[in-house]
Design a protein around this motif. Structure first.
Motif, mmCIF file in Angstrom:
data_model
loop_
_atom_site.group_PDB
_atom_site.id
_atom_site.type_symbol
_atom_site.label_atom_id
_atom_site.label_comp_id
_atom_site.label_asym_id
_atom_site.label_seq_id
_atom_site.Cartn_x
_atom_site.Cartn_y
_atom_site.Cartn_z
ATOM 1 N N SER A 37 -28.595 8.560 -11.835
ATOM 2 C CA SER A 37 -28.177 8.696 -13.131
ATOM 3 C C SER A 37 -26.986 8.041 -13.680
ATOM 4 O O SER A 37 -26.508 7.226 -12.572
ATOM 5 C CB SER A 37 -27.830 10.539 -13.237
ATOM 6 O OG SER A 37 -28.817 11.124 -13.084
ATOM 7 N N ALA A 38 -26.603 8.218 -14.703
ATOM 8 C CA ALA A 38 -25.378 7.537 -15.418
ATOM 9 C C ALA A 38 -24.070 8.284 -14.524
ATOM 10 O O ALA A 38 -24.296 9.311 -14.199
ATOM 11 C CB ALA A 38 -25.273 7.662 -16.694
ATOM 12 N N LYS A 48 -19.125 12.759 -19.511
ATOM 13 C CA LYS A 48 -20.284 12.151 -18.805
ATOM 14 C C LYS A 48 -20.234 10.832 -19.491
ATOM 15 O O LYS A 48 -20.054 10.852 -20.827
ATOM 16 C CB LYS A 48 -21.598 13.036 -18.963
ATOM 17 C CG LYS A 48 -21.546 14.234 -18.086
ATOM 18 C CD LYS A 48 -22.801 14.645 -18.352
ATOM 19 C CE LYS A 48 -23.260 15.874 -17.477
ATOM 20 N NZ LYS A 48 -24.678 16.352 -17.523
ATOM 21 N N THR A 50 -22.855 9.282 -20.276
ATOM 22 C CA THR A 50 -24.094 9.523 -21.275
ATOM 23 C C THR A 50 -23.380 10.063 -22.669
ATOM 24 O O THR A 50 -23.946 9.693 -23.691
ATOM 25 C CB THR A 50 -25.001 10.384 -20.799
ATOM 26 O OG1 THR A 50 -25.342 10.159 -19.453
ATOM 27 C CG2 THR A 50 -26.147 10.631 -21.623
ATOM 28 N N GLU A 115 -27.478 4.813 -17.364
ATOM 29 C CA GLU A 115 -28.572 4.677 -15.975
ATOM 30 C C GLU A 115 -28.564 3.335 -15.812
ATOM 31 O O GLU A 115 -28.594 2.628 -14.404
ATOM 32 C CB GLU A 115 -29.778 5.404 -16.330
ATOM 33 C CG GLU A 115 -29.873 6.850 -16.195
ATOM 34 C CD GLU A 115 -28.904 7.750 -16.946
ATOM 35 O OE1 GLU A 115 -28.525 7.341 -18.202
ATOM 36 O OE2 GLU A 115 -28.853 8.999 -16.366
ATOM 37 N N PHE A 169 -33.975 8.407 -16.087
ATOM 38 C CA PHE A 169 -33.875 8.816 -17.628
ATOM 39 C C PHE A 169 -34.523 8.217 -18.945
ATOM 40 O O PHE A 169 -34.828 8.525 -19.923
ATOM 41 C CB PHE A 169 -32.280 8.938 -17.945
ATOM 42 C CG PHE A 169 -31.827 9.663 -19.111
ATOM 43 C CD1 PHE A 169 -32.304 10.846 -19.519
ATOM 44 C CD2 PHE A 169 -30.797 9.176 -19.880
ATOM 45 C CE1 PHE A 169 -31.981 11.324 -20.882
ATOM 46 C CE2 PHE A 169 -30.192 9.835 -21.183
ATOM 47 C CZ PHE A 169 -30.776 10.966 -21.647
ATOM 48 N N ARG A 183 -32.358 15.622 -21.823
ATOM 49 C CA ARG A 183 -31.212 15.551 -21.137
ATOM 50 C C ARG A 183 -31.440 15.829 -19.668
ATOM 51 O O ARG A 183 -32.285 16.871 -19.545
ATOM 52 C CB ARG A 183 -30.077 16.490 -21.821
ATOM 53 C CG ARG A 183 -29.557 15.814 -23.093
ATOM 54 C CD ARG A 183 -28.936 14.525 -22.783
ATOM 55 N NE ARG A 183 -27.674 14.397 -22.096
ATOM 56 C CZ ARG A 183 -26.597 14.476 -22.254
ATOM 57 N NH1 ARG A 183 -26.014 14.808 -23.354
ATOM 58 N NH2 ARG A 183 -25.597 14.248 -21.346
ATOM 59 N N GLY A 184 -30.784 15.280 -18.789
ATOM 60 C CA GLY A 184 -31.020 15.597 -17.301
ATOM 61 C C GLY A 184 -32.310 14.980 -16.794
ATOM 62 O O GLY A 184 -32.856 15.314 -15.884
ATOM 63 N N GLY A 185 -33.122 14.053 -17.638
ATOM 64 C CA GLY A 185 -34.356 13.560 -17.318
ATOM 65 C C GLY A 185 -34.437 12.567 -16.167
ATOM 66 O O GLY A 185 -35.534 12.175 -15.689
ATOM 67 N N SER A 186 -33.294 12.328 -15.640
ATOM 68 C CA SER A 186 -33.510 11.290 -14.509
ATOM 69 C C SER A 186 -34.251 12.079 -13.407
ATOM 70 O O SER A 186 -34.910 11.457 -12.299
ATOM 71 C CB SER A 186 -32.124 10.959 -13.938
ATOM 72 O OG SER A 186 -31.495 10.341 -14.763
ATOM 73 N N ASP A 187 -34.089 13.515 -13.324
ATOM 74 C CA ASP A 187 -34.867 13.901 -12.391
ATOM 75 C C ASP A 187 -36.296 13.769 -12.636
ATOM 76 O O ASP A 187 -37.197 13.780 -11.389
ATOM 77 C CB ASP A 187 -34.601 15.817 -12.599
ATOM 78 C CG ASP A 187 -33.634 16.167 -12.249
ATOM 79 O OD1 ASP A 187 -32.727 15.491 -11.421
ATOM 80 O OD2 ASP A 187 -33.086 17.361 -12.639
HETATM 81 N N1 ASP Z 1 -27.506 11.186 -17.901
HETATM 82 C C1 ASP Z 1 -28.405 11.678 -18.617
HETATM 83 C C2 ASP Z 1 -27.805 13.027 -18.898
HETATM 84 O O1 ASP Z 1 -26.362 13.246 -18.905
HETATM 85 C C3 ASP Z 1 -29.779 11.977 -17.871
HETATM 86 C C4 ASP Z 1 -29.548 12.538 -16.160
HETATM 87 O O2 ASP Z 1 -28.290 12.570 -15.897
HETATM 88 O O3 ASP Z 1 -30.499 12.902 -15.642
HETATM 89 O O4 ASP Z 1 -28.415 13.974 -19.495
#
Ligand code: ASP
Length: 439
Positions: A37-38, A48, A50, A115, A169, A183-187
């Motif tokens: 992730s970032a 963050k 992002t 990222e 991401f 958001r959170g899409g690196s998963d």
């Molecule tokens: N950096 C992005 C976020 O803050 C994606 C991630 O962390 O998965 O949503």
């Protein structure tokens, strides 16, 4: 053995975290593909990267001076590079990014650089190949993830690559612009990579040791969940249990690859294993409790409703036309209740009521607000007598009024609606009856 390892923002927030990540990766030969992730928050009030990128781009897009905001982002990366003593310069990258901000390359492009740059640093630090996600993760014209094109290209690209870092991401659109997942899409990226290389395991490293049976903001030190099935997790994450992006389940689930949620700051903790199915008996009858506030109920009454063909469809058509999805729909012989998200519903309330009147001419419609839903989930409930009985007697003893009950035919979950003011107390008494009193 091949493992795909994804590290979240807090796991890569500064140089110290990078070192922990590298030692985790180097500890096992099998950890061959890494999805970062970032940089996330270094301390609770931190921002963050992002979010810094979104803010900076918004200034640029409005034609305002974004120098300070851009420099602050550069500073985050340079601090990591310097403290890791890497001989790596991102100056050229930053020049390109700056030019693209001025050229209004889009918010998704801006956010994705978090990222992208972190991936370059991590690859350099590990001595792994860097593969830009824009070259291997694809979206369709309509903006949804393209599993077919991605599967083909990503698989071929990784076939002869022993070890690589692929930033999470984002990916590219058919017109070569950058698009991000939500958001959170690196998963999700981690899950896609795991599926492409047919990994034995997808390890998702974060800052908690897996899922907990209940929300720690409500329950003091809840017990961890050691094993959970994909289905159970769907029921829980849908109710807001966080930790893993809910769309991250699908690519690995299809390929039968388990996910292990692990803690970068406590790598020896076993974490939570997410599996298709398991013969392991759960420790408790329930696997988890998750809940959410902010629901409204539309109660509709009409004599002989149940014999009126198409009644349900006509009501739901009104919601559909107004772009509102419903969560549950318990019904009686002459009554029907529809549970919706209050925030969405409020904006369309009068159109929806008028539409229902027009479509089905009910005797009474009334609206209740401030409902909380609590999902009690567990594969252990399936053949256990008395689970519902225990829940409701515990709630009754705690003087909590139950407004709605819904048990799916899978016997995997029981959903209970209570007044928002009873939400925490209800969660606590359900936790106590199944967990605290069983320890
Ligand atoms: N950096 C992005 C976020 O803050 C994606 C991630 O962390 O998965 O949503």
């Amino acid at each position: 053995m091949v493992k795909v390892v994804k590290f979240g923002g807090s796991s890569l927030a500064n140089a110290e975290q990078f070192k922990k990540v590298a030692s985790i990766i180097k500890a096992e030969e099998s950890r061959r593909y890494v999805v970062p992730s970032a940089p996330g928050k270094r301390f609770p009030d931190d921002t963050k990267v992002t979010d810094m990128l979104y803010k900076c781009y918004d200034l640029a897009a409005k034609g305002k001076d974004f120098t300070d905001s851009f420099d602050a982002i550069k500073q985050r990366y340079y601090e990591i590079i310097n403290e890791l003593s890497l001989s790596l310069s991102l100056e050229k990258e930053f020049e390109i990014i700056k030019a693209c901000f001025i050229g209004k390359a889009g918010r998704d492009y801006a956010a994705s650089r978090g990222e992208y740059l972190n991936g370059i640093i991590l690859a350099n630090f590990l001595g792994y190949e860097f593969i830009d996600a824009a070259d291997v993760i694809f979206f369709t014209e309509s903006g949804s993830f393209d599993p077919v094109k991605t599967g083909e290209i990503l698989k071929a690209r990784l076939e002869n690559v022993e070890r690589a870092v692929i930033p999470g991401f984002y990916g590219s659109m058919p017109n070569d612009t950058i698009k991000t997942f939500s958001r959170g899409g690196s998963d999700i990226t981690g899950s896609i990579v795991a599926s492409a290389v047919n990994a034995d395991l997808y390890e998702n490293w974060t800052d908690v040791s897996g899922f907990l049976i209940a929300d720690p903001r409500i329950i003091d030190n809840p017990e961890p969940i050691t094993v959970i099935t994909y289905k159970e997790l769907r029921e829980l994450s849908y109710m807001g249990a966080g930790v893993l992006h809910e769309d991250a389940i699908f690519p690995v689930r299809k390929a039968g690859i388990p996910i292990n949620i692990k803690n970068t700051n406590a790598p020896d903790d076993p974490g939570t294993m997410i599996v298709e199915s398991t013969s392991q008996k759960p420790r408790f009858t329930i696997t988890g409790i998750a809940g959410k506030t902010g629901f409204s109920v539309i109660n509709i009454e009409k004599d002989m409703m149940n014999s009126e063909i198409g009644f349900g469809r006509k009501v739901l058509e009104v919601l559909e036309k107004n772009g509102i999805c419903f969560e549950h729909m318990p019904s009686g012989i002459d009554t029907m209740s529809i549970i919706v998200h209050q925030a969405e519903f409020e904006k369309k309330e009068q159109e929806i009521l008028a539409g229902i009147h027009r479509n089905v001419n009910p005797d009474v419609i009334d609206i209740e607000t401030d409902l909380a839903l609590i999902a009690v989930v567990g594969r252990g409930m399936k053949s256990t007598r008395g689970t519902a009985g225990r829940i409701f007697s515990a709630l009754a003893h705690a003087h909590i009024n139950v407004k709605m009950i819904d048990q799916g035919s899978s016997e995997l979950n029981i959903i209970i609606g209570v007044d928002e003011s009873d939400f925490a107390a209800a969660t606590k008494c359900i936790y106590d009856i199944f967990v605290t009193f069983q320890l």
